[in-house]
Motif scaffolding. Sequence first.
Motif, PDB file in Angstrom:
ATOM      1  N   VAL A  89      26.950  26.803  64.794  1.00 29.15           N
ATOM      2  CA  VAL A  89      27.971  25.758  64.656  1.00 29.15           C
ATOM      3  C   VAL A  89      28.333  25.554  63.187  1.00 29.15           C
ATOM      4  O   VAL A  89      29.496  25.325  62.858  1.00 29.15           O
TER       5      VAL A  89
ATOM      6  N   HIS B 100      21.970  20.076  59.649  1.00 27.45           N
ATOM      7  CA  HIS B 100      21.108  20.258  60.825  1.00 27.45           C
ATOM      8  C   HIS B 100      20.219  21.481  60.671  1.00 27.45           C
ATOM      9  O   HIS B 100      19.059  21.474  61.093  1.00 27.45           O
TER      10      HIS B 100
ATOM     11  N   GLU C  28      22.076  25.984  65.243  1.00 24.04           N
ATOM     12  CA  GLU C  28      22.783  25.243  64.189  1.00 24.04           C
ATOM     13  C   GLU C  28      23.462  26.173  63.176  1.00 24.04           C
ATOM     14  O   GLU C  28      24.483  25.811  62.581  1.00 24.04           O
TER      15      GLU C  28
ATOM     16  N   GLU D  15      26.775  20.002  60.007  1.00 25.96           N
ATOM     17  CA  GLU D  15      25.919  21.008  60.654  1.00 25.96           C
ATOM     18  C   GLU D  15      25.025  21.747  59.656  1.00 25.96           C
ATOM     19  O   GLU D  15      23.914  22.145  60.002  1.00 25.96           O
TER      20      GLU D  15
ATOM     21  N   ASP E 236      24.733  15.937  69.747  1.00 24.97           N
ATOM     22  CA  ASP E 236      25.351  16.895  70.661  1.00 24.97           C
ATOM     23  C   ASP E 236      26.177  16.169  71.726  1.00 24.97           C
ATOM     24  O   ASP E 236      27.194  16.695  72.187  1.00 24.97           O
TER      25      ASP E 236
END
Lengths: 272, 272, 272, 272, 272, 272
Positions: C38, C69, C35, C66, C179
């Motif tokens: 990204v 995340h 993570e 993100e 995802d």
Amino acid sequence: MFYHTKRLQYEAKPEQPDAVYAHKLQELIGGAWGEMTVTMQYLFQGWNCRIEGKYKDMIMDIATEEIGHVEMLSTMVARLLEGAPSDQTAKAVQDPALAAVVGGMDFQQAIVGGGGALPSDSNGYPWNGRYIIASGNLLADFRANLTAEAQGRLQTARLYHMTDDPGVKDMLKFNLARDTMHQNQWLAAIEELKKDGVEDTVVPDDLLDEEHREHASSLWHLSDGESSDQGGWAGGTAPDGNHEFQYNANPEPLGGMASAPKPEDHLYATYS
Amino acid sequence: MFYHTKRLQYEAKPEQPDAVYAHKLQELIGGAWGEMTVTMQYLFQGWNCRIEGKYKDMIMDIATEEIGHVEMLSTMVARLLEGAPSDQTAKAVQDPALAAVVGGMDFQQAIVGGGGALPSDSNGYPWNGRYIIASGNLLADFRANLTAEAQGRLQTARLYHMTDDPGVKDMLKFNLARDTMHQNQWLAAIEELKKDGVEDTVVPDDLLDEEHREHASSLWHLSDGESSDQGGWAGGTAPDGNHEFQYNANPEPLGGMASAPKPEDHLYATYS
Amino acid sequence: MFYHTKRLQYEAKPEQPDAVYAHKLQELIGGAWGEMTVTMQYLFQGWNCRIEGKYKDMIMDIATEEIGHVEMLSTMVARLLEGAPSDQTAKAVQDPALAAVVGGMDFQQAIVGGGGALPSDSNGYPWNGRYIIASGNLLADFRANLTAEAQGRLQTARLYHMTDDPGVKDMLKFNLARDTMHQNQWLAAIEELKKDGVEDTVVPDDLLDEEHREHASSLWHLSDGESSDQGGWAGGTAPDGNHEFQYNANPEPLGGMASAPKPEDHLYATYS
Amino acid sequence: MFYHTKRLQYEAKPEQPDAVYAHKLQELIGGAWGEMTVTMQYLFQGWNCRIEGKYKDMIMDIATEEIGHVEMLSTMVARLLEGAPSDQTAKAVQDPALAAVVGGMDFQQAIVGGGGALPSDSNGYPWNGRYIIASGNLLADFRANLTAEAQGRLQTARLYHMTDDPGVKDMLKFNLARDTMHQNQWLAAIEELKKDGVEDTVVPDDLLDEEHREHASSLWHLSDGESSDQGGWAGGTAPDGNHEFQYNANPEPLGGMASAPKPEDHLYATYS
Amino acid sequence: MFYHTKRLQYEAKPEQPDAVYAHKLQELIGGAWGEMTVTMQYLFQGWNCRIEGKYKDMIMDIATEEIGHVEMLSTMVARLLEGAPSDQTAKAVQDPALAAVVGGMDFQQAIVGGGGALPSDSNGYPWNGRYIIASGNLLADFRANLTAEAQGRLQTARLYHMTDDPGVKDMLKFNLARDTMHQNQWLAAIEELKKDGVEDTVVPDDLLDEEHREHASSLWHLSDGESSDQGGWAGGTAPDGNHEFQYNANPEPLGGMASAPKPEDHLYATYS
Amino acid sequence: MFYHTKRLQYEAKPEQPDAVYAHKLQELIGGAWGEMTVTMQYLFQGWNCRIEGKYKDMIMDIATEEIGHVEMLSTMVARLLEGAPSDQTAKAVQDPALAAVVGGMDFQQAIVGGGGALPSDSNGYPWNGRYIIASGNLLADFRANLTAEAQGRLQTARLYHMTDDPGVKDMLKFNLARDTMHQNQWLAAIEELKKDGVEDTVVPDDLLDEEHREHASSLWHLSDGESSDQGGWAGGTAPDGNHEFQYNANPEPLGGMASAPKPEDHLYATYS
Ligand SMILES: [Ca+2]
Ligand SMILES: [Ca+2]
Ligand SMILES: [Ca+2]
Ligand SMILES: [Ca+2]
Ligand SMILES: [Ca+2]
Ligand SMILES: [Ca+2]
């Protein structure tokens, strides 16, 4: 340009899977002294070789062989990982042998590699280009190569004792043999450089008159061990035949005080 | 335990500042073959030495000296950076010599180091611990040390030709001399290991019977250069006195197909 | 500029602590496809986007998601580490399940992180900026993003099978779904680039006439596998609609000998 | 196992040396998207391939070709460095063109490589194994390969405009063409995986029912750009044919507060 | 969870492009003390905070701000690179100012980033996760934060003097001010920890009785400088109010000989 | 220049070997906050110190001491590894305590180090030069040093609870005490800098009038925690005595839209 055959240089079949050993074997793939290192070191040395003929051709022969060693070890790792208990939770472990595996596996081999080898060492650190040297000076580089094969065979020998799988041991016996050959090969090549008169003992073979010759032969005794004067390095003629070793038993500094100049204002180094 | 004196082992005074050269000199501080490498390599080897006496004592003598080499070079770099035009904007440059400096400085020496040396190489890459080896096997490690001093002297010699400052050259003449000494020293120490019977030619001195002896002496001709059979490594007795070199002119693979086993379902490797 | 709410995008509560799983989950935080990757890849792409509007706005939407995340996974790791036996000595272990934990924990999570997550992968290697790409070319970068979400979902799916904790699995079901969405999203965005006429099939959409067109469509058969001519890549029209695939069954090199020029004297490359 | 021929896959002869361009070209050798990356990525993917036949054979064909690309570029770099003014001091520079060279050279190419290429990128950072992926899942990995060839051709195209040397441009025209081919090749291979029914659109092709389907299709609008709902990713059927895109215009967090549990005493996390 | 607004926290508009300065500014983005460091350090500290309330909330406020600082700097870099002469060959350079730019540009900003910022420092080294600490101990971590803001402001101040562009200087005046605020903020927070009685002077606030108290207050004089006894650290009450500083003017080692045990046979450490 | 005595600063003798603990102790050798860090940080700071006298002399005293700490810890690790079961296969493990050891050992300590310490941390990541700072500004650097000793003592305290070996604990009691001393020492030195008038509260002590003063005192409330205004950092006089803290409860961005300029054609950034 390169060609590939799908057959391995030597067989790489374990009798049984062993995920912890697959973890340890990563050292021989992606470690500082592993097969990726000798592959890339020899390739870059071959490409950087400025003297055509036997030296360059020999370097390319062995460089090409080493790619196949990475292939053998990667194949072995994948086979050792067959059926590895990567989906096993710790709390369900009821057996000490399994506990050792669950604790000692390389998690990335499963999560990242899907059960395959990684370009990393046995601590999961990736191989990198600073491991290799291709200086253009063949004597300096052949010494690096001799070192690599020595450290490589040393690590292989250690790993040889960490398994009792006959298939693994059979492959390692091949690897050990090649490392023996390659140590001899670089030793012979070092001799050949001298015989051919292109390199001598000290690298590089120059500036031996310009350098401060009075400091080119003395061991400075800077630690209080009592025995450093008892080796061949403390007296007698040096290996280059050009210096007499000396022992500086009570070394004093030759330079002035270590100090740094007044700083530029805009750098805000503390000054008063 | 260590003690320090503020005087340098040898003087490190440039006649004039030179910021581009200060950038290049970083290679000898934090490069793979720089003084931080030999410092840490010899220290860890000394601490990892399992045989008391002359070897260990000699290693600690030279390890302790090398810390002082980092000191000399760091001092030289700070002095070379005196008055460096780090606050000069490119558009104001009117002189080619200054343009070369503005383009070729190590910006971090100013922004991070405030005009001082960094633990990095000449491309700004930090020194790291994977550069060193302390394997416990003295022959393997002394070969690594010989390599380090050879590559180190080679780089120093190259740098010697990249300056015409008498002060810098004077210091480099000392460094060159020490690298000459240290190459001789490790060569002598390698001989001593053999003379003392604790190590031999091949590292490690074991498993020579277990390994596949038939593969321990042949050069595999895997690149189409025509001359690799013309060196001493392709025939005759190998340096270890224990093998006869052979030339495998048309090498065929000995192993089966490279392949990986059927994957575990939960790893989602492609299979059909 | 950014704002934060203390609530998680999705719940991250394990039913029970599991220190080995906390070790494995590091891959999704600080791994090459985790993570942090990204997050930073999308942020830098958004900031580097040269075409205002829907593409840039969409990139910033997902980039901002993100960051959350990383927050979810870090929270999960801290909770999985609650009561981890980091102070347990190996010799006191009497239970295989505990043995697996003691051997399989990430020691740094305790010693460095005090029981919290680290910006590292499951082998303890730190996340670094070379993992990301923000090239300014949206087609090239969206392919990178599609890859990241594919590798990310693959690793998440593998990790999904490595736990039976309902709380962990519940969070991973959210991650898997995102995802899936993000793979679809980048696929749709790639189509949109073509539909909008700003990018085509080959990156970059230029130099297709300048390049050596005769080499832009042939598969060079350089490995002796028998089947590489049996795929759609060996014949027929290529996906760009602009080339006909060809199969070079017996490839010969087109260039001359690999060689390097005579070296400068002051570099001491071996020459004779 | 591999074989090598000394001839290059394509000619690599610059008309004139150019040391600054040799510095820039390092990106194509040791950069994250350079030839070392595709070489190692394809080799490890081939060795990690679990499905015999056309896919594996094709991967090994291209993997073997890529080793030769590193060779071409390394040869080109050595030739571009012929006569490079690495021994030129800045203060002696009298010409702006020379000033640009002295400031813009890669110092390590001289000091470390003796005028040869390095396994590093154009900022001197070494290639490392975390750049590659060989997950065992062919769809995920072919997307990574497509990305690598796209970023690679993008960088090559940029470099094509940074030189006017006919010899360099001729080689780059070959490289560009191969990158065009390889983009087409991986696109075709992705189609083939679907046609063969071994992989589908979403990686991996599983857990699509287990995951939280309600979160598998919505774009969370977390940045205040006005246009992210105007793309094909915000509505309509998703590329996998299995979801309808949705736009979450005012997203609220679904989880509870981010928090970490009470720490163990012996870890000394601050608590009261 | 996070939200984003497309407006910058503060304006980031240079009056003119300046590619060399764009190179230098990378230090504030991806350097060890740059904005990526404080972003990630504060985020991980917030997530790892074990004491709810004002400390955690304050950490998350500033963490969220820092993401926006990376955004400002990345925007500035892209704007400084507008029209950068990345396609200029050295030999065509006829102007010293241009020579400085061609030599001093960050080549990767063009080749990799397409004219955008990179997650790297001013020597092209990528940001990595080992730069940050989130130990769970707030006093230890707030000291790290105070250090980061001090080093950060120091580097910003140095960079402030390296440009005369009013737009750049205007942004840096904001950055300098925030770094002033944040130094004060962490200093205040350190005081608050003590005032609240949750941490004291020495980290951690424990084992002060277990440790060898006789060694907890003496300066060992191991270097031969004459003045180290003239500071407040060599006598009087220590800042923790719990020790009296002492000066160990002639320090002798307290331990025995450094030595390593007899090695295991299978590790082939040299022994006799 | 340095001298060495073979006696350790303090004894480093474990009562019994413990290979898992030897793995954990690596953090104190080669971790970001380990002894290699303080050694190199203090050495480079001493060499980079621009103000002669008590500060520089004190830095060199402690720098020299720290080399000896690496020595103590490396010696301890080697002794803890005596007889480590590195040659034990997992499948032969029948005892949980042994399983924990086999799973939790650092494999490189055996394979690479031959039973010795490594210059790496407890996750096998090598020490590197980016861990240290020697900025030339003593206040900034002393804060870094205070941080290092705080994080170092914190990690040592955690490790103190992870063993019950009296010999190990005895050495750690010395290390803890030195870290207590060194925290006090740097705190005292920070006070001394202010007392001597060479540095003040904010680093650097300049540009306080040039910076945008209106932004030098406000906490931006960018996360929705309710309590960040309840600390001393949200109101009252700041520690520098020069600002009044303010609380920006509803912060709005001050800058314009984040955007990047139109790209150069030859960089192929997407544009339309
Ligand atoms: Ca080999
Ligand atoms: Ca030296
Ligand atoms: Ca995600
Ligand atoms: Ca290629
Ligand atoms: Ca900031
Ligand atoms: Ca210490």
